[in-house]
Motif scaffolding. Structure first.
Motif, short mmCIF file in Angstrom:
data_model
loop_
_atom_site.label_atom_id
_atom_site.label_comp_id
_atom_site.label_asym_id
_atom_site.label_seq_id
_atom_site.Cartn_x
_atom_site.Cartn_y
_atom_site.Cartn_z
N TRP A 295 -8.06 1.98 45.61
CA TRP A 295 -7.71 3.34 45.21
C TRP A 295 -6.58 3.38 44.17
O TRP A 295 -5.58 4.06 44.34
CB TRP A 295 -7.31 4.18 46.43
N ASN A 296 -6.77 2.65 43.08
CA ASN A 296 -5.73 2.59 42.05
C ASN A 296 -5.41 3.96 41.46
O ASN A 296 -4.27 4.24 41.08
CB ASN A 296 -6.16 1.64 40.94
N TYR A 297 -6.42 4.83 41.40
CA TYR A 297 -6.18 6.17 40.84
C TYR A 297 -5.17 6.93 41.68
O TYR A 297 -4.35 7.69 41.14
CB TYR A 297 -7.50 6.94 40.76
N MET A 298 -5.19 6.73 42.99
CA MET A 298 -4.23 7.42 43.86
C MET A 298 -2.82 6.87 43.67
O MET A 298 -1.83 7.54 44.00
CB MET A 298 -4.65 7.25 45.33
N ASN A 299 -2.71 5.69 43.12
CA ASN A 299 -1.43 5.00 42.97
C ASN A 299 -0.79 5.24 41.61
O ASN A 299 0.24 4.66 41.30
CB ASN A 299 -1.64 3.50 43.20
N LYS A 300 -1.41 6.09 40.79
CA LYS A 300 -0.94 6.25 39.41
C LYS A 300 0.46 6.83 39.31
O LYS A 300 1.18 6.57 38.34
CB LYS A 300 -1.91 7.09 38.59
N ASP A 301 0.89 7.60 40.30
CA ASP A 301 2.23 8.19 40.26
C ASP A 301 3.26 7.30 40.97
O ASP A 301 4.35 7.06 40.45
CB ASP A 301 2.21 9.58 40.91
N LYS A 302 2.91 6.79 42.13
CA LYS A 302 3.86 5.97 42.89
C LYS A 302 3.98 4.55 42.33
O LYS A 302 5.00 3.89 42.50
CB LYS A 302 3.46 5.93 44.36
N LYS A 303 2.91 4.08 41.70
CA LYS A 303 2.93 2.76 41.04
C LYS A 303 3.40 1.65 41.98
O LYS A 303 4.25 0.83 41.63
CB LYS A 303 3.79 2.81 39.77
N LYS A 304 2.83 1.62 43.15
CA LYS A 304 3.14 0.54 44.08
C LYS A 304 2.55 -0.77 43.55
O LYS A 304 1.47 -0.79 42.97
CB LYS A 304 2.57 0.84 45.47
N THR A 305 3.27 -1.87 43.76
CA THR A 305 2.82 -3.17 43.26
C THR A 305 2.75 -4.18 44.40
O THR A 305 3.25 -3.93 45.51
CB THR A 305 3.78 -3.70 42.19
N ILE A 306 2.15 -5.32 44.10
CA ILE A 306 2.09 -6.41 45.07
C ILE A 306 3.40 -7.17 44.98
O ILE A 306 3.76 -7.71 43.92
CB ILE A 306 0.91 -7.36 44.77
N VAL A 307 4.13 -7.23 46.08
CA VAL A 307 5.43 -7.89 46.11
C VAL A 307 5.32 -9.18 46.89
O VAL A 307 4.79 -9.22 48.00
CB VAL A 307 6.50 -6.97 46.76
N ALA A 308 5.83 -10.26 46.29
CA ALA A 308 5.76 -11.57 46.94
C ALA A 308 6.51 -11.57 48.27
O ALA A 308 7.61 -11.01 48.38
CB ALA A 308 6.35 -12.63 46.01
N ASP A 309 5.90 -12.18 49.26
CA ASP A 309 6.49 -12.36 50.60
C ASP A 309 6.80 -11.04 51.32
O ASP A 309 7.61 -11.00 52.25
CB ASP A 309 7.79 -13.19 50.50
N SER A 310 6.14 -9.97 50.90
CA SER A 310 6.33 -8.68 51.57
C SER A 310 5.48 -8.57 52.83
O SER A 310 5.74 -7.72 53.68
CB SER A 310 5.97 -7.54 50.61
N GLY A 311 4.45 -9.39 52.92
CA GLY A 311 3.57 -9.33 54.07
C GLY A 311 2.62 -8.15 54.05
O GLY A 311 1.98 -7.85 55.07
N SER A 312 2.51 -7.49 52.90
CA SER A 312 1.62 -6.33 52.82
C SER A 312 0.17 -6.77 52.89
O SER A 312 -0.18 -7.93 52.60
CB SER A 312 1.86 -5.55 51.53
N LEU A 313 -0.67 -5.83 53.27
CA LEU A 313 -2.10 -6.12 53.32
C LEU A 313 -2.62 -6.53 51.94
O LEU A 313 -3.41 -7.48 51.82
CB LEU A 313 -2.85 -4.90 53.84
N ALA A 314 -2.18 -5.84 50.91
CA ALA A 314 -2.62 -6.17 49.56
C ALA A 314 -2.21 -7.59 49.18
O ALA A 314 -2.98 -8.33 48.57
CB ALA A 314 -2.05 -5.17 48.56
N GLU A 315 -0.99 -7.97 49.54
CA GLU A 315 -0.55 -9.34 49.24
C GLU A 315 -1.44 -10.36 49.93
O GLU A 315 -1.84 -11.37 49.33
CB GLU A 315 0.91 -9.56 49.65
#
Length: 334
Positions: A295-315
């Motif tokens: 859902w990159n379109y939903m992220n166009k304002d918040k601009k969340k990114t993949i952060v190393a060692d964050s443990g996020s699902l995306a990572e």
């Protein structure tokens, strides 16, 4: 000699009717120009162009001149290349041409993509792509400067033409492949009432993309977001199929098209898209999914990114399904 009053009345009436006819004809042709009506849209041309590859592959598009491709886009392509090693994975890029080929090494994306043996970068030429399709008539008349959603509209048009001309699988560049899709002609249901156009697959010259292109031109509405994309695909699908409630996990088959369950690509719906960027202890199995739409379109304002060692699902998805992208973009190791 003066004309009789009756004759004057008749001439006045006829002149009035003539003027009305002229106005109606003018308004019709004016409306026709606005609607991009394609007169021969019921005729499927004999395709003279040869397929790009012996077998249909996986396709992505970049409809802007941007060559600084995002980490998510590269991950989408890498994951598809790994998931479909026997298929060509083609990235059509509008900004790619001979003059820019020499600077391509300045971009991280090309460091990753050039190492994947089944990935091909091909310039996106709209006139060439839309040739022999109903979309050419529309493309020759439309003025991008007057379009509110041009990037979305031209992307919607391009994917239909690509599927018609070459066949295969189309993915948006925010979709990470996690399993092979076992179907050849399919659409991805987003809900019980709508189909997505972010993931589609068809054999070359399948009737469905052609029907969509015809409708795209005939009912083109520049001011309505999604009208020429998901809404169009859903409209054509509903001509042939009734979408079920999808209370079970099964897909449906209708007129040589598999309509895949929303969980196949959207196990996390758009309203919960931020879950991809939240930490997870154990990554879900997504056992009923073929790919995951982030859902990159939903992220166009918040601009969340993949952060190393964050443990996020995306990572975790990057680490498992696109390790080269993770190393190059997230860990910043080139």
């Amino acid at each position: 000699m003066a004309l009789p009053k009756k004759t004057k009345r008749i001439l006045t009436r006829d002149a009035f009717i003539f003027c009305i006819i002229i106005i109606i004809m003018y308004k019709y042709y004016q409306w026709k120009e606005q609607q991009f009506i394609y007169e021969d849209d019921d005729i499927m041309p004999e395709e003279e162009e040869q397929p790009l590859f012996p077998e249909p592959g996986v396709m992505f598009v970049e409809t802007t001149d941007n060559l600084n491709v995002s980490a998510l886009s590269v991950c989408s392509i890498e994951s598809a290349a790994r998931m479909y090693p026997q298929k060509p994975v083609v990235y059509f890029m509008k900004g790619l041409n001979d003059s820019k080929a020499s600077i391509s090494t300045h971009y991280k994306a090309f460091d990753v993509l050039k190492t994947l043996s089944n990935v091909y970068l091909i310039p996106l030429d709209y006139k060439l792509l839309f040739n022999h399709t109903p979309l050419l008539y529309w493309y020759q008349k439309v003025n991008p400067a007057n379009e509110i959603y041009w990037i979305h509209v031209i992307s919607d048009a391009s994917r239909l033409a690509l599927l018609w001309k070459y066949g295969g699988i189309y993915f948006d560049t925010d979709v990470i492949s996690v399993r092979q899709i076992p179907k050849r002609n399919f659409l991805a249901a987003e809900s019980s009432s709508s189909s997505s156009n972010g993931v589609m697959g068809f054999e070359r010259h399948h009737y469905f993309p052609w029907k969509c292109m015809k409708n795209f031109v005939r009912n083109y509405r520049r001011n309505v977001w999604g009208n020429n994309g998901p809404r169009l695909v859903t409209h054509i699908l509903k001509i042939y199929c009734d979408l079920p409630d999808f209370t079970k996990t099964g897909d449906i088959n209708c007129h040589n098209i598999s309509v895949l369950h929303p969980n196949r690509f959207y196990p996390i719906p758009f309203a919960k898209w931020e879950e991809y960027f939240e930490p997870v202890t154990v990554m879900p199995a997504f056992s009923n999914s073929y790919a995951l739409h982030l859902w990159n379109y939903m992220n166009k304002d918040k601009k969340k990114t993949i952060v190393a060692d964050s443990g996020s699902l995306a990572e975790k998805l990057f680490i498992r399904y696109c390790p080269l992208t993770y190393k190059t973009f997230v860990k910043n190791i080139r």
